[in-house]
Design an enzyme around this catalytic site. Sequence first.
Site, PDB file in Angstrom:
ATOM      1  CG  ASP A 290      -1.963   1.099   1.125  1.00  0.00           C
ATOM      2  OD1 ASP A 290      -1.639   2.237   1.518  1.00  0.00           O
ATOM      3  OD2 ASP A 290      -3.077   0.828   0.651  1.00  0.00           O
ATOM      4  NE  ARG A 291      -0.499   1.943  -4.094  1.00  0.00           N
ATOM      5  CZ  ARG A 291      -1.276   0.867  -3.929  1.00  0.00           C
ATOM      6  NH1 ARG A 291      -0.740  -0.306  -3.608  1.00  0.00           N
ATOM      7  NH2 ARG A 291      -2.591   0.939  -4.061  1.00  0.00           N
ATOM      8  CB  THR A 292      -1.749   5.660   1.722  1.00  0.00           C
ATOM      9  OG1 THR A 292      -2.233   6.288   0.527  1.00  0.00           O
ATOM     10  CG2 THR A 292      -2.050   6.545   2.913  1.00  0.00           C
ATOM     11  CB  CYS A 325      -2.358   3.905  -8.410  1.00  0.00           C
ATOM     12  SG  CYS A 325      -2.066   4.187  -6.649  1.00  0.00           S
ATOM     13  CG  ASN A 326      -4.588   9.984  -8.604  1.00  0.00           C
ATOM     14  OD1 ASN A 326      -4.435  10.970  -9.299  1.00  0.00           O
ATOM     15  ND2 ASN A 326      -5.646   9.184  -8.716  1.00  0.00           N
ATOM     16  CB  THR A 327      -1.073   7.052  -3.683  1.00  0.00           C
ATOM     17  OG1 THR A 327      -2.375   7.529  -3.359  1.00  0.00           O
ATOM     18  CG2 THR A 327      -0.161   7.253  -2.485  1.00  0.00           C
ATOM     19  CB  THR A 369      -4.602   8.451  -0.240  1.00  0.00           C
ATOM     20  OG1 THR A 369      -3.401   8.741  -0.970  1.00  0.00           O
ATOM     21  CG2 THR A 369      -5.501   7.550  -1.068  1.00  0.00           C
ATOM     22  CE  LYS A 411      -7.239   1.884  -1.935  1.00  0.00           C
ATOM     23  NZ  LYS A 411      -6.821   1.224  -3.178  1.00  0.00           N
ATOM     24  CB  CYS A 442      -8.065   8.463  -4.432  1.00  0.00           C
ATOM     25  SG  CYS A 442      -8.113   6.686  -4.067  1.00  0.00           S
TER      26      CYS A 442
END
Length: 485
Positions: A290-292, A325-327, A369, A411, A442
């Site tokens: 998970d990027r966040t 995916c923006n993040t 996010t 999600k 997001c």
Amino acid sequence: MSLPVRRERSFGIIGGLSPIADADLLSKLIEATERHVDAGQFEIVFEQRPFTRSDGPSAANTARMLYIFNRIDSFKARGIGTVVLPCFLSHSFMEELKENSPLPIADMIEVLCNHVRTTFPRQRRIGVLTTAALRDSALFERYFRSEEFELLYARPRGGVDLVTEAVYGRDGIKSGSRSGYSIELLRDACADLIAQGAQLLLPGVTELALVANELAQVQVPLLDPHRVYAQHLVADPAAGIERPFKLGVVGGVGPAATVDFLDKVVRNTPAARDQDHLRLLVEQNPQIPDRTEHLVGDGMDPTLALYATCKKLQAGEADLIAIPCNTAHAFVEAIQSELDIPIMNMLTVTVKHIRELFPKLRKVGLLATDGTVSSGVYKRALEDHGLQEVVPSPPLQARVMNAIYGPRGVKAGFTTGPSVADVDAAIEELVAQGVEVIVLGCTELPLLLPEPERVTASGKQVTLVDPTDILARRCVSAAMLWSRR
């Protein structure tokens, strides 16, 4: 182990389809390379594997096609530059081979046609020595167009097709005979073609290259197809392969957003039939960390997983990579420098779109996010275009995160109910700060708010910008430019 490098002066000969004739082509190609100014600078690989022939024309062609494709795949792994295919019958599906081959194929009949056109500019009546099956397939008519050439074929004698019998008969060339009855039949075929007015004779069966010298004592020129083919290969190797654009997609970040992106690629492609759509290579990898969680917590760094996924797309011959995916774009800069193909930056194309659509705009709201917000990737992209980023206050940002990651968030598969209410509350706050355009930063958020306009509870209208849709449109545009190169 280092990866093989494609060498432009290397040839891979596909053998096994007519072993004796294939060896003849190999011999003539070696002879041609030795006589060339760059003698010694050519690499030749001859690959012959057991080829299982099937009964019936359709089954036989399918088996032959798959055999050839497997040999080409093997050549690609070795770094070979040009595929050599000394088989007339295989040219009946050359279009399919070229469409799917990862390497350029030197088209033998095309080479012969161009040789006739340039070396014998006045000879337009071509006598083709070929079998009944190849004649009936109209293979040679595909190359020697009727507006430029007139093709002639030897007429049967006593119900016997002279060339077919000479090659495949009991004492034919295929069985090893290069004299006697088979040569007599071929000379009769040559005489018949000349009587019909042929100005040049073209052997159109692979095995005939073996007896070209025996047949050469006729009243008109007779080509040795293997010698012409070999000399062309050495003088002018096959050009780079022409193939359709392929878009590589880093999927699984998240899975539903990937499906949404693919849908938008399809819907934004101007297509009248299936074949007009883009080739897509999707590596659906939900196991990318998970990027966040990494950007704002102690989660695993996703950089390597993202890079490895991009490398798989590159190895799959993608021409452009999209990451819906923006993040994940907080990691794109580090990844891009190590890749040989570009990543279409979702953030920069989105901001450019906003600036073009709203030239007087000064403030842009961002719903994203915590990871995207804290990384500052949108903030920098907006500032580069003279735009100010406006984000929700901490309490409202928490509600945005809940709409995305919460137990009833998008999600988790929920696209109605509390998650929509949470996002609407954040929109209301941004609008109160004078924001008229909001980026759904997001890729799951467009699943909650699919419409481009939103009316708030206070009655104000706000424009919602969907980066997923913009990314899809820009990827389609890149494909259209590729096709017009």
